[in-house]
Design an enzyme around this catalytic site. Structure first.
Site, mmCIF file in Angstrom:
data_model
loop_
_atom_site.group_PDB
_atom_site.id
_atom_site.type_symbol
_atom_site.label_atom_id
_atom_site.label_comp_id
_atom_site.label_asym_id
_atom_site.label_seq_id
_atom_site.Cartn_x
_atom_site.Cartn_y
_atom_site.Cartn_z
ATOM 1 N N SER A 121 107.259 39.146 139.682
ATOM 2 C CA SER A 121 106.951 38.137 138.662
ATOM 3 C C SER A 121 107.859 36.910 138.675
ATOM 4 O O SER A 121 107.607 35.966 137.929
ATOM 5 C CB SER A 121 106.969 38.774 137.274
ATOM 6 O OG SER A 121 105.834 39.589 137.088
ATOM 7 N N LYS A 138 113.776 34.242 134.643
ATOM 8 C CA LYS A 138 112.473 34.904 134.825
ATOM 9 C C LYS A 138 112.691 36.183 135.612
ATOM 10 O O LYS A 138 113.216 36.153 136.717
ATOM 11 C CB LYS A 138 111.486 33.996 135.574
ATOM 12 C CG LYS A 138 110.121 34.659 135.781
ATOM 13 C CD LYS A 138 109.398 34.807 134.467
ATOM 14 C CE LYS A 138 108.283 35.864 134.537
ATOM 15 N NZ LYS A 138 108.782 37.247 134.383
ATOM 16 N N THR A 139 112.284 37.277 135.007
ATOM 17 C CA THR A 139 112.446 38.580 135.639
ATOM 18 C C THR A 139 111.223 38.950 136.469
ATOM 19 O O THR A 139 110.186 38.292 136.416
ATOM 20 C CB THR A 139 112.655 39.667 134.577
ATOM 21 O OG1 THR A 139 111.536 39.641 133.671
ATOM 22 C CG2 THR A 139 113.940 39.428 133.791
ATOM 23 N N GLY A 140 111.362 40.042 137.218
ATOM 24 C CA GLY A 140 110.247 40.571 137.989
ATOM 25 C C GLY A 140 110.495 42.028 138.307
ATOM 26 O O GLY A 140 111.645 42.458 138.390
#
EC number: 3.5.2.6
Length: 291
Positions: free
Chosen positions: A73, A237-239
């Protein structure tokens, strides 16, 4: 005369000693950071990728910085930026409302699932994708832009020839070892994130909007942010994906210091491995200590 000349030489040599010591200390510090990251990677049982850009002097701290990792993501940042780029020439783009059907919904869609009747604007979809990692929101942006290849084309337009988006959510999270689909490198992502949030890849208004969205992220409290002083401002922003893939990319504003851009990617050998956000927090602490 000889005595004076000897004294001058001695003074010059003495003055050089602190510089040599300082230089040696810097190298030792860099070596120590590499060793700490290697130790963290070994303890964690996976593969770690880190890229830190210190905008105060453009210095870089890299660990597997040129190796490919599944973005998961974190790639949503590029899609949202592509939408914002279009709004430079057509400000109404972000207000365009897209229909959301029940058949559009994929796993993890906490925001879009509540708007089946009303639909959502591209601005709302961007915020949902970046701040809640809503997967349907990402797919709607990709569809609007013309497919994954259009997101890749936008990355290339800002000078990133490493980033590649090949699929939509949730398939892009398969993170199969050795699979180049939907991957980038820590350094390439860090350089792009810097261009998008601190550089001129977006117009001033669009850049400010992207930063606002990133600062409002709700999913990163246990990742990079957890390894930093609480007083530092962070937009991230993580993923996450298969093989315990755990990612976070961030712009950081330390107190009394120029901004930092940090990318942390981590993946594991077992397909069903659990997410390891604490590894990202530990990596963030290692590379920012002493600033």
């Amino acid at each position: 005369m000889l005595k004076s000349s000897w004294r001058k030489t001695a003074l010059m040599a003495a003055a050089a000693v602190p510089l040599l010591l300082a230089s040696g200390s810097l190298w030792a510090s860099a070596d120590a950071i590499q060793q700490k990251l290697a130790d963290l990677e070994k303890r964690s049982g996976g593969r770690l990728g880190v890229a830190l850009i210190n905008t105060a002097d453009d210095s870089q701290t890299l660990y597997r910085g040129d190796e490919r990792f599944a973005m998961c993501s974190t790639g949503k940042v590029m899609a949202a930026a592509a939408v914002l780029k279009q709004s430079e020439s057509n400000p109404e783009v972000v207000n365009k409302r897209l229909e959301i059907k029940k058949s559009d919904l994929v796993v993890w869609s906490p925001i879009t699932e509540k708007h089946l009747q009303s639909g959502m604007t591209l601005a709302e979809l961007s915020a949902a994708a970046l701040q809640y990692s809503d997967n349907t929101a990402m797919n709607k942006m990709i569809s609007y832009l013309g497919g994954p290849e259009k997101v890749t084309a936008f990355a290339q337009s800002i000078g990133d020839v490493t980033f590649r988006l090949d699929r939509t959510e949730p398939a892009l999270n398969s993170a199969i070892p050795g699979d180049k689909r939907d991957t980038t490198t820590p350094l390439a992502m860090a350089e792009s994130l810097r261009k998008l949030t601190l550089g001129n890849a977006l117009g001033e208004q669009q850049r400010a909007q992207l930063v606002t969205w990133l600062k409002g992220n709700t999913t990163g409290g246990q990742s990079i942010r957890a390894g930093l002083p609480a007083s530092w401002a962070v937009g991230d922003k993580t993923g996450a994906g298969d093989y315990g893939t755990t990612n976070d990319i961030a712009v950081i504003w330390p107190e009394n210091h120029a901004p930092l851009v940090l990318v942390t990617y981590f993946t594991q050998p077992q397909q069903d491995a659990k997410s390891r956000k604490e590894v990202l927090a530990a990596a963030a602490k290692i590379v920012t200590e002493g600033l």
